[in-house]
Scaffold this motif. Structure first.
Motif: not given
Length: 228
Positions: A22-39
């Motif tokens: 995938l294109n890791m600059s895609h908005p969903l890929c970027v957002l996936a790295e920014k969200i604190e999923w462990n919360v």
């Protein structure tokens, strides 16, 4: 039982990871790295019983699908169907390899919403705002005023039927006449109330001719009060 993990720690020899395709600059890929999923793992993991029953669905999958559902205005059915054909959605929901089978039934989303309750859904919104604040996309001035869409919210608003409007105008005119000392030949309050009640009953019973007759009575009563 506690949810199972979405990632495959062992890896698969003949499959390429989604991160390599995938294109890791895609908005969903970027957002996936920014969200604190462990919360979410810590918050919603308390709702599951340890070592009892079958393993629950991955929390990140459920949270991710709800984000996509509301962000893209999808239904429970359509968000699950589109998940299967969209690798960016799969990456956002925590999968490392492309999935060829539906991960859950749409009814699972309904059951999960009931489990987490309204406070849990508020937690999803809270983490969305926190992620935006951490990345400085959201400023204090942006949340000083909030527009709320209440289109489907129940409201104490009566449907504007002609008969009801006639009766309301009749009552308001009679009250105004009493306030200003205007003497009426007849107020028609009692007759108007009875006509309105009958009109509603006849309409509910689909007796349209009778309902129309009562509506005309109300219009006549109103006209007499107006002329007085």
């Amino acid at each position: 039982m506690q949810p199972k993990k979405t990632s495959d720690e062992q890896g698969e020899l003949f499959k390429r990871r989604l991160s390599d395709l995938l294109n890791m600059s895609h908005p969903l890929c970027v957002l996936a790295e920014k969200i604190e999923w462990n919360v979410f793992e810590a918050e919603f993991g308390k709702l599951y019983v340890e070592n009892k029953g079958r393993p629950g669905l991955p929390i990140r999958l459920l949270v991710g699908l709800h984000y996509l559902k509301h962000a893209l205005n999808e239904s429970d059915e359509s968000v699950v169907e589109r998940f299967l054909e969209n690798p960016y959605w799969q990456y956002f929901c925590g999968y490392e390899y492309f999935q060829h089978e539906f991960p859950l039934d749409p009814t699972s989303l309904v059951r999960w919403r009931k489990r987490v309750g309204s406070k849990g859904m508020e937690g999803l919104l809270k983490e969305t705002l926190e992620s935006a604040k951490r990345e400085k996309f959201l400023k204090k001035v942006d949340v000083e005023k909030v527009n709320v869409d209440t289109t489907v919210q129940e409201k104490a608003v009566a449907f504007p039927r002609d008969a009801l409007l006639y009766y309301k105008m009749l009552k308001n005119l009679v009250n105004a006449a009493k306030k200003h000392g205007i003497k009426l030949r007849q107020s028609y309050e009692r007759l108007g109330k009875r006509a309105l009640h009958k009109q509603g009953q006849y309409s509910h019973a689909s007796q349209l001719k009778r309902a129309e007759r009562e509506r005309k009575k109300l219009k006549t009563y109103l006209g007499r009060v107006i002329r007085d």
